[in-house]
Design an enzyme around this catalytic site. Sequence first.
Site, PDB file in Angstrom:
ATOM      1  N   SER A  24     -23.852 -15.893 -24.352  1.00  0.00           N
ATOM      2  CA  SER A  24     -23.997 -16.973 -25.327  1.00  0.00           C
ATOM      3  C   SER A  24     -24.797 -18.130 -24.738  1.00  0.00           C
ATOM      4  O   SER A  24     -24.903 -18.286 -23.519  1.00  0.00           O
ATOM      5  CB  SER A  24     -22.618 -17.490 -25.754  1.00  0.00           C
ATOM      6  OG  SER A  24     -21.971 -18.116 -24.665  1.00  0.00           O
ATOM      7  N   GLU A  58     -23.875 -17.030 -19.588  1.00  0.00           N
ATOM      8  CA  GLU A  58     -24.024 -18.280 -20.320  1.00  0.00           C
ATOM      9  C   GLU A  58     -25.444 -18.811 -20.203  1.00  0.00           C
ATOM     10  O   GLU A  58     -25.975 -18.930 -19.096  1.00  0.00           O
ATOM     11  CB  GLU A  58     -23.074 -19.354 -19.778  1.00  0.00           C
ATOM     12  CG  GLU A  58     -21.620 -19.156 -20.133  1.00  0.00           C
ATOM     13  CD  GLU A  58     -20.763 -20.322 -19.657  1.00  0.00           C
ATOM     14  OE1 GLU A  58     -19.588 -20.365 -20.075  1.00  0.00           O
ATOM     15  OE2 GLU A  58     -21.237 -21.175 -18.877  1.00  0.00           O
ATOM     16  N   CYS A  59     -26.049 -19.129 -21.318  1.00  0.00           N
ATOM     17  CA  CYS A  59     -27.322 -19.852 -21.401  1.00  0.00           C
ATOM     18  C   CYS A  59     -28.405 -19.208 -20.529  1.00  0.00           C
ATOM     19  O   CYS A  59     -29.039 -18.256 -20.953  1.00  0.00           O
ATOM     20  CB  CYS A  59     -27.115 -21.318 -21.046  1.00  0.00           C
ATOM     21  SG  CYS A  59     -28.443 -22.395 -21.640  1.00  0.00           S
ATOM     22  N   GLY A  60     -28.627 -19.709 -19.315  1.00  0.00           N
ATOM     23  CA  GLY A  60     -29.618 -19.099 -18.440  1.00  0.00           C
ATOM     24  C   GLY A  60     -29.333 -17.631 -18.198  1.00  0.00           C
ATOM     25  O   GLY A  60     -30.252 -16.817 -18.077  1.00  0.00           O
TER      26      GLY A  60
END
Length: 465
Positions: A430, A326-328
């Site tokens: 994502s 996720e993200c990072g």
Amino acid sequence: MSRFLISAAHKSSGKTTLSIGLCAALRARGLLVQPYKKGPDYIDPMWLTLAAGRPCYNLDFYLMGREEISNLYQQHSASADVCLVEGNKGLYDGLDLDGGNSNAALAQLLDLPVILVIDARGMTRGVAPLILGYQAFDRNIRIHGVILNQLGGSRHESKLRAVIEHYTDVPVLGAVQHDPALQIVERHLGLMPSNESASATRQIRAIAECIAAQVDLERLLQVTVSPHAAAAASAAPIRPRPRFRIGLVRDRAFGFYYADDLEALAAGGAEIVPINALDDAHLPALDGLVIGGGFPELFLQELEANASLRRDIHQAVEDGLPVYAECGGLMYLSRSIRWKERAHPMVGVIPGDVVMHDKPVGRGYVRLRETGLSPWPAGAAPAQEICAHEFHYSSLENLAPDVQFAYEMVRGHGLDGRHDGIVYRNLLASYTHLRSTRNFNWVQRFLALVARHASSTMAAKQAVA
């Protein structure tokens, strides 16, 4: 049991620092303090967890049903002496016109008295109509006290106390003087995460001492005693024997995880194996890997220098290891991260380059619709739309044209305003942050993929033997 919701007239009133200080000060008195945070937030709960010595749980109307919120609150409150819920924004602020997802709505749902934090800078007599207005706006909300914050000195405090005592029936539970030492360093997503600060414990202790000296803790506990008997503490949940080894990247660069999601992984049969992307040279034997959000852009040199771990993760993805990022985590798996005119090579399994920006690219609640390309088994009742959230100051550029996506964006930005959730082999990465709820139980579906992959791997080994 004492229980209450800390809210404010508006955001940036200092309620997070006060909540941290209250958790630590009450804990120092030998009380078991259970913290909660309203809304989608990782950083404040990290500080509250450290201050209270117990995991902080998020209560979120957008991601959770009302029954889910109540059940989560009751589950973790049963064994506590004090329950503190830190609100977000102002008491009556929210997405809906009717205030159905406001702090006030949460206080009403959980039958919590409200302690109102007032940033009193520049205020004297005007504090009275503010308090009276907040009382009158919704008579179902019980404001049991105020804590004055950012005071300009003892004379300022005396004036405010006299005004509040004369015009209102709300007790002043504390008066906190303006003090730069109480401030926690902030950055683009809020406070600096406590996992990055070597001095976080010392800072929390200092804040607690300051709050204990300026807030009447005894009276706070008295005015917030629950009129209802505390529910009996339920027996500790029986954990199944771990069936899978799930790596969890958790260090100064990555640390954005919901406490109940991690508990759901354990309840699903996962043994959590901690991974440090900055220091661990190699990836251990795993059945799956989760890389949460964080601030990898602040540790680019260390992440780049740990080339052996990056190679291991790249190879693990190529070999079909179930990986969720996720993200990072997505940023880390990209070819490179560019910040301040310099690009640093990353894992390279995602065919794109991350570029940091000065302003948010995606921020707030999102809704997703599945494309059917996710590697996760769909389950008995796939969600029609997935409620989630995003917070990122970066974009993924130069993305290969043949990339497949797990989601279409119904609301929010994601990768490009239209898609999110890069799919490659058994990797799903994502910008969106998921929460494992009834709406979308991502933990269950990820572990179903882990089980399927483990079974096929075992079958392949037996065939060779």
